[in-house]
Design an enzyme around this catalytic site. Structure first.
Site, PDB file in Angstrom:
ATOM      1  N   ASP A  63      75.425 -33.792  18.204  1.00 23.12           N
ATOM      2  CA  ASP A  63      74.653 -34.645  19.107  1.00 23.12           C
ATOM      3  C   ASP A  63      75.406 -35.147  20.324  1.00 23.12           C
ATOM      4  OD1 ASP A  63      76.455 -36.430  18.056  1.00 23.12           O
ATOM      5  OD2 ASP A  63      75.040 -37.326  16.655  1.00 23.12           O
TER       6      ASP A  63
ATOM      7  N   GLU B  84      74.687 -28.667  12.115  1.00 21.32           N
ATOM      8  CA  GLU B  84      74.389 -30.086  11.855  1.00 21.32           C
ATOM      9  C   GLU B  84      73.069 -30.472  12.536  1.00 21.32           C
ATOM     10  OE1 GLU B  84      77.651 -33.238  11.476  1.00 21.32           O
ATOM     11  OE2 GLU B  84      76.362 -34.163  12.979  1.00 21.32           O
TER      12      GLU B  84
ATOM     13  N   GLU C 222      73.067 -40.220  21.583  1.00 24.33           N
ATOM     14  CA  GLU C 222      73.144 -39.117  20.607  1.00 24.33           C
ATOM     15  C   GLU C 222      71.797 -38.757  19.992  1.00 24.33           C
ATOM     16  OE1 GLU C 222      75.295 -41.631  20.785  1.00 24.33           O
ATOM     17  OE2 GLU C 222      77.225 -40.657  21.179  1.00 24.33           O
TER      18      GLU C 222
ATOM     19  N   HIS D 160      83.865 -46.785  18.420  1.00 24.67           N
ATOM     20  CA  HIS D 160      83.827 -46.182  19.760  1.00 24.67           C
ATOM     21  C   HIS D 160      82.436 -46.041  20.370  1.00 24.67           C
ATOM     22  CE1 HIS D 160      81.993 -42.317  18.718  1.00 24.67           C
ATOM     23  NE2 HIS D 160      82.623 -42.432  17.582  1.00 24.67           N
TER      24      HIS D 160
ATOM     25  N   ARG E 185      79.058 -45.807  22.322  1.00 20.93           N
ATOM     26  CA  ARG E 185      78.706 -46.307  23.659  1.00 20.93           C
ATOM     27  C   ARG E 185      77.868 -47.578  23.591  1.00 20.93           C
ATOM     28  NH1 ARG E 185      79.116 -43.132  28.638  1.00 20.93           N
ATOM     29  NH2 ARG E 185      80.466 -41.426  27.985  1.00 20.93           N
TER      30      ARG E 185
ATOM     31  N   HIS F 257      90.487 -45.168  19.477  1.00 22.73           N
ATOM     32  CA  HIS F 257      89.907 -44.174  20.390  1.00 22.73           C
ATOM     33  C   HIS F 257      90.565 -44.321  21.761  1.00 22.73           C
ATOM     34  CE1 HIS F 257      86.780 -42.115  22.731  1.00 22.73           C
ATOM     35  NE2 HIS F 257      86.254 -41.683  21.595  1.00 22.73           N
TER      36      HIS F 257
HETATM   37  C1  UD1 Z   1      81.842 -38.908  22.636  1.00 23.04           C
HETATM   38  C2  UD1 Z   1      80.401 -38.576  22.263  1.00 23.04           C
HETATM   39  C3  UD1 Z   1      80.028 -39.257  20.958  1.00 23.04           C
HETATM   40  C4  UD1 Z   1      81.052 -38.977  19.877  1.00 23.04           C
HETATM   41  C5  UD1 Z   1      82.437 -39.311  20.376  1.00 23.04           C
HETATM   42  C6  UD1 Z   1      83.458 -38.949  19.337  1.00 23.04           C
HETATM   43  C7  UD1 Z   1      78.753 -38.310  24.055  1.00 23.04           C
HETATM   44  C8  UD1 Z   1      77.885 -38.994  25.032  1.00 23.04           C
HETATM   45  N1  UD1 Z   1      79.499 -39.100  23.280  1.00 23.04           N
HETATM   46  O1  UD1 Z   1      81.876 -40.288  22.926  1.00 23.04           O
HETATM   47  O2  UD1 Z   1      78.756 -38.797  20.544  1.00 23.04           O
HETATM   48  O3  UD1 Z   1      80.743 -39.771  18.763  1.00 23.04           O
HETATM   49  O4  UD1 Z   1      82.706 -38.576  21.564  1.00 23.04           O
HETATM   50  O5  UD1 Z   1      84.692 -39.554  19.564  1.00 23.04           O
HETATM   51  O6  UD1 Z   1      78.796 -37.111  24.001  1.00 23.04           O
HETATM   52  N2  UD1 Z   1      89.185 -40.273  26.523  1.00 23.04           N
HETATM   53  C9  UD1 Z   1      90.472 -39.858  26.790  1.00 23.04           C
HETATM   54  N3  UD1 Z   1      90.987 -38.825  26.057  1.00 23.04           N
HETATM   55  C10 UD1 Z   1      90.284 -38.187  25.073  1.00 23.04           C
HETATM   56  C11 UD1 Z   1      88.981 -38.641  24.795  1.00 23.04           C
HETATM   57  C12 UD1 Z   1      88.447 -39.676  25.538  1.00 23.04           C
HETATM   58  O7  UD1 Z   1      91.144 -40.394  27.640  1.00 23.04           O
HETATM   59  O8  UD1 Z   1      90.820 -37.257  24.439  1.00 23.04           O
HETATM   60  C13 UD1 Z   1      88.623 -41.421  27.302  1.00 23.04           C
HETATM   61  C14 UD1 Z   1      88.235 -41.023  28.737  1.00 23.04           C
HETATM   62  O9  UD1 Z   1      88.510 -42.097  29.590  1.00 23.04           O
HETATM   63  C15 UD1 Z   1      86.723 -40.837  28.634  1.00 23.04           C
HETATM   64  C16 UD1 Z   1      86.362 -41.904  27.606  1.00 23.04           C
HETATM   65  O10 UD1 Z   1      87.433 -41.873  26.665  1.00 23.04           O
HETATM   66  O11 UD1 Z   1      86.092 -41.030  29.891  1.00 23.04           O
HETATM   67  C17 UD1 Z   1      85.045 -41.706  26.903  1.00 23.04           C
HETATM   68  O12 UD1 Z   1      84.884 -40.380  26.405  1.00 23.04           O
HETATM   69  P1  UD1 Z   1      83.390 -39.794  26.188  1.00 23.04           P
HETATM   70  O13 UD1 Z   1      83.486 -38.423  25.632  1.00 23.04           O
HETATM   71  O14 UD1 Z   1      82.599 -39.967  27.452  1.00 23.04           O
HETATM   72  O15 UD1 Z   1      82.769 -40.801  25.153  1.00 23.04           O
HETATM   73  P2  UD1 Z   1      83.066 -41.026  23.616  1.00 23.04           P
HETATM   74  O16 UD1 Z   1      82.838 -42.450  23.304  1.00 23.04           O
HETATM   75  O17 UD1 Z   1      84.380 -40.431  23.271  1.00 23.04           O
HETATM   76  N1  UDP Z   2      89.385 -38.892  12.927  1.00 29.45           N
HETATM   77  C1  UDP Z   2      90.642 -38.378  13.250  1.00 29.45           C
HETATM   78  N2  UDP Z   2      91.603 -39.235  13.729  1.00 29.45           N
HETATM   79  C2  UDP Z   2      91.362 -40.548  13.928  1.00 29.45           C
HETATM   80  C3  UDP Z   2      90.063 -41.056  13.638  1.00 29.45           C
HETATM   81  C4  UDP Z   2      89.093 -40.187  13.151  1.00 29.45           C
HETATM   82  O1  UDP Z   2      90.903 -37.191  13.073  1.00 29.45           O
HETATM   83  O2  UDP Z   2      92.282 -41.265  14.348  1.00 29.45           O
HETATM   84  C5  UDP Z   2      88.334 -37.949  12.434  1.00 29.45           C
HETATM   85  C6  UDP Z   2      87.525 -38.385  11.238  1.00 29.45           C
HETATM   86  O3  UDP Z   2      88.114 -37.967  10.013  1.00 29.45           O
HETATM   87  C7  UDP Z   2      86.197 -37.671  11.485  1.00 29.45           C
HETATM   88  C8  UDP Z   2      86.084 -37.619  12.996  1.00 29.45           C
HETATM   89  O4  UDP Z   2      87.409 -37.828  13.488  1.00 29.45           O
HETATM   90  O5  UDP Z   2      86.252 -36.343  11.015  1.00 29.45           O
HETATM   91  C9  UDP Z   2      85.155 -38.659  13.528  1.00 29.45           C
HETATM   92  O6  UDP Z   2      85.227 -38.660  14.910  1.00 29.45           O
HETATM   93  P1  UDP Z   2      84.676 -39.846  15.799  1.00 29.45           P
HETATM   94  O7  UDP Z   2      84.615 -41.096  15.002  1.00 29.45           O
HETATM   95  O8  UDP Z   2      85.480 -39.826  17.064  1.00 29.45           O
HETATM   96  O9  UDP Z   2      83.221 -39.331  16.210  1.00 29.45           O
HETATM   97  P2  UDP Z   2      81.786 -39.376  15.492  1.00 29.45           P
HETATM   98  O10 UDP Z   2      81.913 -38.751  14.152  1.00 29.45           O
HETATM   99  O11 UDP Z   2      81.344 -40.799  15.468  1.00 29.45           O
HETATM  100  O12 UDP Z   2      80.922 -38.584  16.411  1.00 29.45           O
END
Ligand code: UD1
Ligand code: UDP
Length: 364
Positions: A97, A119, A133, A206, A208, A239
């Site tokens: 999602d 999924e 999502e 994390h 949004r 995160h």
């Molecule tokens: C995204 C997904 C969410 C998922 C989550 C898993 C969308 C809209 N959201 O949300 O569904 O649950 O990933 O973690 O698709 N950033 C870094 N390095 C990284 C990752 C993130 O610096 O490796 C920072 C950046 O500033 C980025 C911000 O995190 O702009 C947010 O990342 P983003 O992918 O937009 O949102 P998530 O909350 O991670």
């Molecule tokens: N996870 C990880 N390292 C961390 C925190 C979570 O590898 O420090 C793994 C966790 O076991 C799970 C996945 O990341 O498999 C969950 O990711 P996240 O919470 O970022 O996204 P969501 O599942 O909410 O989309």
């Protein structure tokens, strides 16, 4: 020979798609496997690719600091077009999602390339929870040809939307595939040594829709409960989102029984889960992994698309209100019967062989 292109971009998608990448690559006589990462995440994605030994064929490099949904959607859509045109796969496989999945599925649809949704069928039926999502997963299901539903409940959700039953397959969740290999009895880590002798609380957050006030409330509640119970220690692999980091440091700094650390590699995180007393999270994937490990989870959200874990007794929805989190977290620490009730292991999300099933179906 069938050509399958897997597209993903964030940590959780990578954790759940890499087992499938490797399964398809093992069947090289049957499949040509192409991996396209969008780079919606960077460091957190690369960590997972490294663990699974997956090297992408294409990387769209879309991540930017503070990216908006507009940025991700438009960048993925525009950049993936030439990759799809060049590769012309028989199927594009996306996961779950995220906005990566939504934009990649839309691009495949525009080019009339069949989409397989791994999924598929998770629902809250509330487009704003989780946001965006719930929209993403429903939209991917609108354009998908094949649905790999993790559970019977998700299959039923798809049938309720009149999706064709002969294209829906219950496979289990590929996230559980990894769990079969990661957790070890003899695992050690300096942070776990630090927590030795205390009840270990594992925290992640994390979403949004929880950025801002809800996140501050969560952290305040957690700190209050832990300050009252000296036998607890918490580890919070945070995160990389700067907004999450700011809120966490504002509320949690200066409390030395709670350590904020960098994101853990998935092998480490699974072992931390296995050694924890309980977990507080708003994550989706953690809600699926915890039942297999028999670890109670307080889900800091108002809704969940994972009712199977609630029915199994492992998950409890506690919302994002400070008083409710305070009450439920306290109760789980103090009431041993309630804790025991939530600590029973079960496998509502499958037996760890989901990738094999998906590969078998694709080869048919
Ligand atoms: C995204 C997904 C969410 C998922 C989550 C898993 C969308 C809209 N959201 O949300 O569904 O649950 O990933 O973690 O698709 N950033 C870094 N390095 C990284 C990752 C993130 O610096 O490796 C920072 C950046 O500033 C980025 C911000 O995190 O702009 C947010 O990342 P983003 O992918 O937009 O949102 P998530 O909350 O991670
Ligand atoms: N996870 C990880 N390292 C961390 C925190 C979570 O590898 O420090 C793994 C966790 O076991 C799970 C996945 O990341 O498999 C969950 O990711 P996240 O919470 O970022 O996204 P969501 O599942 O909410 O989309």
């Amino acid at each position: 020979m069938k050509k399958a292109m897997l597209v993903f971009g964030t940590r959780p998608e990578a954790i759940k798609m890499c087992p499938l990448v490797n399964e398809l690559k093992d069947r090289s006589g049957e499949f040509e496997t192409v991996v396209c990462v969008t780079g919606q995440h960077r460091e957190m994605l690369d960590q997972v690719l490294h663990v699974f030994g997956v090297e992408p064929d294409h990387d769209l490099h879309v991540m930017k600091l503070g990216q908006t949904l507009f940025d991700i959607t438009s960048d993925v859509l525009l950049k993936i077009k030439s990759v799809l045109e060049e590769e012309r796969p028989d199927v594009v496989l996306v996961h779950g999602d995220t906005t990566t999945s939504f934009a990649a599925a839309l691009a495949a649809f525009y080019l009339q390339i069949p989409v397989g949704h791994v999924e598929a069928g998770l629902r809250t039926r509330d487009l704003y929870s989780p946001w965006p999502e719930e929209f993403n997963r429903q939209a991917v299901d609108v354009v998908s040809k094949w649905y790999f539903a993790p559970t019977e409940t998700s299959r039923q959700n798809l049938l309720d939307e009149a999706k064709p039953g002969d294209r829906i397959f219950v496979t289990g969740n590929t996230g559980i595939d990894a769990l079969r290999h990661t957790v070890r009895d003899n695992y050690t880590h300096p942070e776990l040594d630090w927590a030795e002798g205390s009840r270990l609380i594992l925290i992640t957050a994390h979403r949004r829709e929880n950025l801002g006030e809800p996140m501050h409330r969560m952290f305040c509640a957690i700190r209050r409960v832990m300050e009252e119970r000296p036998d607890t220690k918490a580890i919070y692999p945070i995160h990389m989102n700067p907004q999450v980091r700011k809120a966490a440091h504002e509320e949690l700094d200066g409390f030395d029984r709670l350590r904020i650390i960098d994101p853990l590699e998935v092998v480490d995180f699974h072992n931390f889960m296995a050694r924890s007393h309980l977990i507080l999270t708003d994550s989706g994937g953690i809600q699926e992994e915890a039942p297999s490990l028999g670890k109670p989870v307080l889900v800091m959200r108002d809704t969940t698309e994972r009712p199977e874990g609630v029915a199994a007794g492992t998950l409890r929805l506690v919302g994002t209100g400070e008083e409710n989190i305070y009450r439920e977290f306290s109760r789980l620490l103090d009431d041993t019967a309630a804790y025991a009730e939530m600590s029973r292991a079960s496998n509502p999300y499958g037996d760890g062989h989901a990738s094999e099933r998906i590969a078998d179906i694709l080869s048919r």
